[in-house]
Design an enzyme around this catalytic site. Structure first.
Site, PDB file in Angstrom:
ATOM      1  N   HIS A  49      49.337  41.741  37.516  1.00 44.45           N
ATOM      2  CA  HIS A  49      49.524  41.853  35.816  1.00 44.45           C
ATOM      3  C   HIS A  49      50.303  42.950  35.430  1.00 44.45           C
ATOM      4  CE1 HIS A  49      46.365  38.323  34.739  1.00 44.45           C
ATOM      5  NE2 HIS A  49      47.219  38.213  35.755  1.00 44.45           N
ATOM      6  N   GLU A  51      49.725  45.290  33.162  1.00 42.27           N
ATOM      7  CA  GLU A  51      48.775  46.246  32.815  1.00 42.27           C
ATOM      8  C   GLU A  51      48.418  47.267  33.970  1.00 42.27           C
ATOM      9  OE1 GLU A  51      48.777  43.081  31.642  1.00 42.27           O
ATOM     10  OE2 GLU A  51      47.820  42.931  29.659  1.00 42.27           O
ATOM     11  N   CYS A  79      44.370  39.843  29.272  1.00 40.93           N
ATOM     12  CA  CYS A  79      43.527  38.959  29.933  1.00 40.93           C
ATOM     13  C   CYS A  79      42.003  39.877  30.082  1.00 40.93           C
ATOM     14  CB  CYS A  79      43.911  38.443  31.126  1.00 40.93           C
ATOM     15  SG  CYS A  79      44.101  39.647  32.497  1.00 40.93           S
ATOM     16  N   CYS A  82      42.724  42.770  32.583  1.00 39.32           N
ATOM     17  CA  CYS A  82      43.332  43.632  32.365  1.00 39.32           C
ATOM     18  C   CYS A  82      42.651  44.315  31.121  1.00 39.32           C
ATOM     19  CB  CYS A  82      44.726  43.427  31.826  1.00 39.32           C
ATOM     20  SG  CYS A  82      46.020  42.751  33.065  1.00 39.32           S
TER      21      CYS A  82
END
Ligand SMILES: [Zn+2]
Length: 155
Positions: A49, A51, A79, A82
Site C-alpha cells: 500500500h 502508506e 485501511c 496502514c
C-alpha cells in the site's frame, strides 16, 4: 507546494500505468521526504500500500522509525494495516483527501475475510467471532524469549 495535488497526481499516474488508485506523500519542513503510489497490482505484494511503501522509504532516509515531525498526505482514509503503520511511526498529522464512502461506488477490494465496509468492524469483534480463524497454541517456552530480551536490554 500543493501536496494535495501532488498526491492526487501520483495516484492518477499510477492508475494510468495499471496500478491502484492510492498514493501517499510524506512531508517534513515543507519538503517531500518520501512518496509512493500503491504498488500491489505491480508487485503482487498485498502489503504494498502507498502508506507502507512511503513509510519504509521515509524511515530509511531519515534513519528513524519515528516520523513525529512529518505530515502524511494520503489519497484515501487508510485501511487498518496502514492506520496501524501510521500509529507506529507517529506522524505529526495525517491529511486524507477522500473517504471510503467517497470512492466506494468506484472501487472494490473485497477479500475472503472482509469487505472494505466491514474491515474495521472485524477488529472490534472478540477473536473467536472474527471471520479469520485464529487459534492459540500455548507453550511455556515462549515467554523465555521475552525474559531473555529483558536480560539483554535492561537498563
Ligand atoms: Zn492500506
Amino acid at each position: 507546494m500543493d501536496f494535495v495535488k501532488r498526491t492526487i497526481d501520483l495516484a492518477m499516474k499510477n492508475v494510468e500505468e495499471g496500478g491502484r488508485p492510492f498514493a501517499t506523500v510524506i512531508v517534513r519542513d515543507g519538503e517531500v521526504v518520501a512518496e509512493s503510489p500503491n504498488r500491489v497490482a505491480q508487485t503482487n505484494d498485498p502489503t504494498a500500500h502507498a502508506e507502507i511503501l512511503a513509510v519504509r522509504e521515509a524511515c530509511k532516509k531519515l534513519g528513524t522509525e519515528h516520523l513525529t515531525d512529518c505530515d502524511f498526505y494520503i489519497l484515501a482514509s487508510p485501511c487498518p494495516m496502514c492506520l496501524g503503520a501510521m500509529y507506529y511511526c507517529s506522524p505529526r498529522q495525517v491529511i486524507y483527501i477522500t473517504t471510503r464512502e467517497d470512492y466506494a461506488p468506484f472501487y472494490r477490494d473485497d477479500r475472503k475475510y472482509f469487505e472494505l465496509d466491514t474491515f474495521y468492524a472485524e477488529f472490534n469483534k472478540p477473536i473467536d467471532e472474527r471471520r479469520m480463524p485464529m487459534i492459540q497454541q500455548k507453550s511455556a517456552e515462549a515467554i523465555k524469549v521475552y525474559q531473555r530480551w529483558k536480560e539483554l536490554n535492561a537498563k
